[in-house]
Design a protein around this motif. Structure first.
Motif, PDB file in Angstrom:
ATOM      1  N   SER A  82      46.382   8.071   3.248  1.00  0.00           N
ATOM      2  CA  SER A  82      45.836   7.722   1.926  1.00  0.00           C
ATOM      3  C   SER A  82      45.165   8.911   1.228  1.00  0.00           C
ATOM      4  CB  SER A  82      44.879   6.536   2.039  1.00  0.00           C
ATOM      5  OG  SER A  82      43.839   6.857   2.943  1.00  0.00           O
ATOM      6  N   ALA A  83      44.601   9.836   2.017  1.00  0.00           N
ATOM      7  CA  ALA A  83      43.933  10.994   1.408  1.00  0.00           C
ATOM      8  C   ALA A  83      44.925  11.900   0.665  1.00  0.00           C
ATOM      9  CB  ALA A  83      43.218  11.811   2.478  1.00  0.00           C
ATOM     10  N   TYR A  84      46.204  11.741   0.946  1.00  0.00           N
ATOM     11  CA  TYR A  84      47.219  12.611   0.334  1.00  0.00           C
ATOM     12  C   TYR A  84      47.863  11.986  -0.902  1.00  0.00           C
ATOM     13  CZ  TYR A  84      46.712  15.455   4.482  1.00  0.00           C
ATOM     14  OH  TYR A  84      46.184  16.241   5.465  1.00  0.00           O
ATOM     15  N   ARG A  85      47.401  10.782  -1.283  1.00  0.00           N
ATOM     16  CA  ARG A  85      48.084  10.094  -2.364  1.00  0.00           C
ATOM     17  C   ARG A  85      47.712  10.656  -3.733  1.00  0.00           C
ATOM     18  NH1 ARG A  85      49.069   3.689  -2.822  1.00  0.00           N
ATOM     19  NH2 ARG A  85      48.656   3.933  -0.613  1.00  0.00           N
ATOM     20  N   GLN A  86      48.706  11.203  -4.421  1.00  0.00           N
ATOM     21  CA  GLN A  86      48.529  11.648  -5.813  1.00  0.00           C
ATOM     22  C   GLN A  86      49.585  11.000  -6.697  1.00  0.00           C
ATOM     23  OE1 GLN A  86      48.256  15.929  -6.227  1.00  0.00           O
ATOM     24  NE2 GLN A  86      46.398  16.057  -4.970  1.00  0.00           N
ATOM     25  N   ASN A  87      50.874  11.287  -6.417  1.00  0.00           N
ATOM     26  CA  ASN A  87      51.939  10.642  -7.206  1.00  0.00           C
ATOM     27  C   ASN A  87      52.428   9.350  -6.548  1.00  0.00           C
ATOM     28  OD1 ASN A  87      53.953  11.334  -5.210  1.00  0.00           O
ATOM     29  ND2 ASN A  87      54.073  13.390  -6.068  1.00  0.00           N
ATOM     30  N   GLY A  88      52.007   9.111  -5.319  1.00  0.00           N
ATOM     31  CA  GLY A  88      52.313   7.849  -4.641  1.00  0.00           C
ATOM     32  C   GLY A  88      53.691   7.790  -4.004  1.00  0.00           C
ATOM     33  N   ARG A  89      54.422   8.936  -3.989  1.00  0.00           N
ATOM     34  CA  ARG A  89      55.774   8.914  -3.426  1.00  0.00           C
ATOM     35  C   ARG A  89      55.781   9.358  -1.962  1.00  0.00           C
ATOM     36  NH1 ARG A  89      57.265  10.602  -8.905  1.00  0.00           N
ATOM     37  NH2 ARG A  89      56.818  12.764  -8.331  1.00  0.00           N
ATOM     38  N   LEU A  90      56.419   8.543  -1.119  1.00  0.00           N
ATOM     39  CA  LEU A  90      56.556   8.836   0.318  1.00  0.00           C
ATOM     40  C   LEU A  90      58.031   8.812   0.691  1.00  0.00           C
ATOM     41  CD1 LEU A  90      54.493   7.454   3.279  1.00  0.00           C
ATOM     42  CD2 LEU A  90      56.975   7.107   3.279  1.00  0.00           C
ATOM     43  N   LEU A  91      58.461   9.814   1.449  1.00  0.00           N
ATOM     44  CA  LEU A  91      59.850   9.913   1.902  1.00  0.00           C
ATOM     45  C   LEU A  91      59.899   9.796   3.418  1.00  0.00           C
ATOM     46  CD1 LEU A  91      62.894  10.730   1.306  1.00  0.00           C
ATOM     47  CD2 LEU A  91      62.178  13.080   1.820  1.00  0.00           C
ATOM     48  N   ASP A  92      60.722   8.840   3.911  1.00  0.00           N
ATOM     49  CA  ASP A  92      60.909   8.733   5.360  1.00  0.00           C
ATOM     50  C   ASP A  92      62.304   9.227   5.716  1.00  0.00           C
ATOM     51  OD1 ASP A  92      60.295   8.116   8.015  1.00  0.00           O
ATOM     52  OD2 ASP A  92      61.284   6.163   7.861  1.00  0.00           O
ATOM     53  N   ILE A  93      62.360  10.209   6.612  1.00  0.00           N
ATOM     54  CA  ILE A  93      63.642  10.802   7.000  1.00  0.00           C
ATOM     55  C   ILE A  93      64.158  10.137   8.271  1.00  0.00           C
ATOM     56  CG2 ILE A  93      64.756  12.951   7.742  1.00  0.00           C
ATOM     57  CD1 ILE A  93      62.916  14.370   5.764  1.00  0.00           C
ATOM     58  N   GLY A  94      65.373   9.631   8.221  1.00  0.00           N
ATOM     59  CA  GLY A  94      65.943   8.904   9.359  1.00  0.00           C
ATOM     60  C   GLY A  94      65.252   7.557   9.538  1.00  0.00           C
ATOM     61  N   PHE A  95      65.268   6.732   8.467  1.00  0.00           N
ATOM     62  CA  PHE A  95      64.406   5.540   8.450  1.00  0.00           C
ATOM     63  C   PHE A  95      64.845   4.418   9.378  1.00  0.00           C
ATOM     64  CE2 PHE A  95      67.102   5.270   4.562  1.00  0.00           C
ATOM     65  CZ  PHE A  95      67.865   4.160   4.910  1.00  0.00           C
ATOM     66  N   GLY A  96      66.082   4.467   9.884  1.00  0.00           N
ATOM     67  CA  GLY A  96      66.520   3.457  10.851  1.00  0.00           C
ATOM     68  C   GLY A  96      66.357   2.035  10.346  1.00  0.00           C
ATOM     69  N   ALA A  97      65.543   1.254  11.026  1.00  0.00           N
ATOM     70  CA  ALA A  97      65.349  -0.150  10.657  1.00  0.00           C
ATOM     71  C   ALA A  97      64.447  -0.310   9.432  1.00  0.00           C
ATOM     72  CB  ALA A  97      64.763  -0.915  11.838  1.00  0.00           C
ATOM     73  N   GLY A  98      63.916   0.788   8.911  1.00  0.00           N
ATOM     74  CA  GLY A  98      63.093   0.722   7.697  1.00  0.00           C
ATOM     75  C   GLY A  98      61.652   0.306   7.956  1.00  0.00           C
ATOM     76  N   THR A  99      61.193   0.410   9.186  1.00  0.00           N
ATOM     77  CA  THR A  99      59.843  -0.052   9.525  1.00  0.00           C
ATOM     78  C   THR A  99      58.758   0.777   8.844  1.00  0.00           C
ATOM     79  OG1 THR A  99      60.110   1.229  11.549  1.00  0.00           O
ATOM     80  CG2 THR A  99      60.370  -1.141  11.734  1.00  0.00           C
ATOM     81  N   VAL A 100      58.973   2.097   8.747  1.00  0.00           N
ATOM     82  CA  VAL A 100      57.983   2.950   8.078  1.00  0.00           C
ATOM     83  C   VAL A 100      57.994   2.657   6.577  1.00  0.00           C
ATOM     84  CG1 VAL A 100      57.388   5.335   7.474  1.00  0.00           C
ATOM     85  CG2 VAL A 100      58.054   4.773   9.818  1.00  0.00           C
ATOM     86  N   LEU A 101      59.203   2.475   6.009  1.00  0.00           N
ATOM     87  CA  LEU A 101      59.311   2.160   4.580  1.00  0.00           C
ATOM     88  C   LEU A 101      58.540   0.882   4.261  1.00  0.00           C
ATOM     89  CD1 LEU A 101      63.119   2.880   3.926  1.00  0.00           C
ATOM     90  CD2 LEU A 101      61.158   4.350   3.398  1.00  0.00           C
ATOM     91  N   GLN A 102      58.692  -0.120   5.126  1.00  0.00           N
ATOM     92  CA  GLN A 102      58.022  -1.398   4.882  1.00  0.00           C
ATOM     93  C   GLN A 102      56.504  -1.262   5.023  1.00  0.00           C
ATOM     94  OE1 GLN A 102      60.332  -5.014   6.486  1.00  0.00           O
ATOM     95  NE2 GLN A 102      61.305  -3.297   7.510  1.00  0.00           N
ATOM     96  N   ALA A 103      56.068  -0.498   6.023  1.00  0.00           N
ATOM     97  CA  ALA A 103      54.624  -0.293   6.200  1.00  0.00           C
ATOM     98  C   ALA A 103      54.059   0.459   4.992  1.00  0.00           C
ATOM     99  CB  ALA A 103      54.360   0.481   7.488  1.00  0.00           C
ATOM    100  N   ALA A 104      54.806   1.464   4.513  1.00  0.00           N
ATOM    101  CA  ALA A 104      54.355   2.241   3.354  1.00  0.00           C
ATOM    102  C   ALA A 104      54.294   1.352   2.107  1.00  0.00           C
ATOM    103  CB  ALA A 104      55.287   3.427   3.125  1.00  0.00           C
ATOM    104  N   ALA A 105      55.304   0.498   1.929  1.00  0.00           N
ATOM    105  CA  ALA A 105      55.322  -0.406   0.775  1.00  0.00           C
ATOM    106  C   ALA A 105      54.144  -1.387   0.844  1.00  0.00           C
ATOM    107  CB  ALA A 105      56.659  -1.159   0.722  1.00  0.00           C
ATOM    108  N   ARG A 106      53.843  -1.868   2.049  1.00  0.00           N
ATOM    109  CA  ARG A 106      52.690  -2.775   2.221  1.00  0.00           C
ATOM    110  C   ARG A 106      51.397  -2.100   1.767  1.00  0.00           C
ATOM    111  NH1 ARG A 106      55.282  -4.389   7.121  1.00  0.00           N
ATOM    112  NH2 ARG A 106      54.101  -2.976   8.453  1.00  0.00           N
ATOM    113  N   ALA A 107      51.337  -0.771   1.942  1.00  0.00           N
ATOM    114  CA  ALA A 107      50.123  -0.027   1.590  1.00  0.00           C
ATOM    115  C   ALA A 107      50.177   0.486   0.145  1.00  0.00           C
ATOM    116  CB  ALA A 107      49.930   1.134   2.560  1.00  0.00           C
ATOM    117  N   GLY A 108      51.198   0.089  -0.610  1.00  0.00           N
ATOM    118  CA  GLY A 108      51.249   0.433  -2.027  1.00  0.00           C
ATOM    119  C   GLY A 108      51.964   1.728  -2.375  1.00  0.00           C
ATOM    120  N   TRP A 109      52.617   2.352  -1.384  1.00  0.00           N
ATOM    121  CA  TRP A 109      53.369   3.564  -1.666  1.00  0.00           C
ATOM    122  C   TRP A 109      54.712   3.233  -2.324  1.00  0.00           C
ATOM    123  CZ3 TRP A 109      51.799   8.592  -0.730  1.00  0.00           C
ATOM    124  CH2 TRP A 109      50.643   8.752   0.046  1.00  0.00           C
ATOM    125  N   THR A 110      55.217   4.151  -3.153  1.00  0.00           N
ATOM    126  CA  THR A 110      56.602   4.092  -3.608  1.00  0.00           C
ATOM    127  C   THR A 110      57.417   4.769  -2.513  1.00  0.00           C
ATOM    128  OG1 THR A 110      55.864   4.306  -5.883  1.00  0.00           O
ATOM    129  CG2 THR A 110      58.201   4.717  -5.456  1.00  0.00           C
TER     130      THR A 110
END
Ligand SMILES: [Zn+2]
Length: 300
Positions: A82-110
């Protein structure tokens, strides 16, 4: 162990580019070398493109579903960004089942990601994410586009991890964060089991970094304030094991290993005292640099 200087047909160390290496043996028909400068363990050659890993076979309905304790852990990890949030964009490389994407979305990240497996891409698009199928360089993201990049269990797979890190640095904004995990080539399992360690698995894994090698590579790619810790129990490695190749008769062995990892982790998180014990054990592993996983925080 025979120390030698590699001939031109052999890879230099993928982490520190040294040609000083020692032959340590054969695994899955690959010659395995150990860098005498940084300790990274790697294959002497790369698989031919036509025989490269078929990552589409990695995913199926079984390994695209994830136990609750992993999601809980991912929420904790994402909260640390959260301390790194400025533009709100997060990129997950090799997302597989999308678990990181979903966790990031839950926390309000794009949250967006890239992945080479078409099966995984279709699955994650079905969850509503806009993602790219292919390699990072092909996605052609603008310079400095992301606040945070995550890459769990990725760097050990790619033929040119240094080039991948440079591309990550390019698309990360100045001051942005790279969070990555990769197996520790100098951890306890590697030291105890040598090439018998199941994680030494070419052509799926082409290199297992030492802490020193990983740090050298991150510095060279332009990252700063690099912090790497070793850790004993890594949910990403469990996830990763779930999607190991299922066509080579190792299915039973893999399922058993994963099953026991889950049981162990559930046992360890059952009570506070066990959790404390696990914390102490991981602390000791971290101090000794003997954990089987390398966890990295690095800023651009
Ligand atoms: Zn090296």
């Amino acid at each position: 162990m025979i120390e030698n200087n590699i001939d031109s047909a052999e890879r230099r160390c993928p982490a520190c580019d040294s040609a000083r290496t020692a032959y340590v043996g054969q695994k899955n028909d690959f010659r395995m070398l150990s860098c005498q400068k940084c300790g990274t363990l790697y294959t002497s050659g790369l698989p031919a493109p036509e025989s490269a890993e078929d990552y589409d076979g990695y995913y199926n309905s079984e390994n695209l579903s994830v136990p609750d304790f992993i999601n809980k852990r991912l929420d904790e990890i994402v909260a640390g960004f959260s301390a790194y949030r400025q533009n709100g964009r997060l990129l997950d490389i090799g997302f597989g089942a999308g678990t990181v994407l979903q966790a990031a979305a839950r926390a309000g990240w794009t949250a967006t990601g890239i992945e080479v497996s078409q099966t995984a891409v279709e699955y994650v698009r079905g969850l509503g994410f806009t993602v790219f199928c292919g390699e990072l360089a092909e996605a052609k993201y603008p310079d400095g586009h992301f606040d945070v990049i995550t890459a769990s269990e990725v760097l050990e797979h790619v033929p040119e991890p240094d080039a991948l890190l440079r591309e990550m640095a390019r698309v990360l904004r100045p001051g942005g964060l790279l969070w990555a995990t990769t197996p520790n080539g100098k951890g306890l399992s590697s030291r105890l089991l040598g090439l018998r360690w199941s994680t030494v698995s070419p052509p799926e894994h082409l290199q297992l970094f030492s802490l020193k090698g990983l740090k050298t590579m991150l510095d060279a790619a332009g990252f700063r304030r690099v912090r790497i810790v070793t850790h004993g129990v890594n949910p990403f490695e469990i996830l990763h094991t779930l999607r190991q190749r299922r066509s080579n008769g190792e299915v039973q062995e893999c399922s058993d290993r994963v099953g026991s990892s889950y049981r162990l982790n559930e046992f360890l998180t059952e009570s506070h005292s066990r959790k404390a014990l696990k914390g102490i054990a991981n602390g000791l592993l971290s101090v000794g640099h003997f954990g089987d996983s390398l966890k990295t925080w690095a800023e651009k």
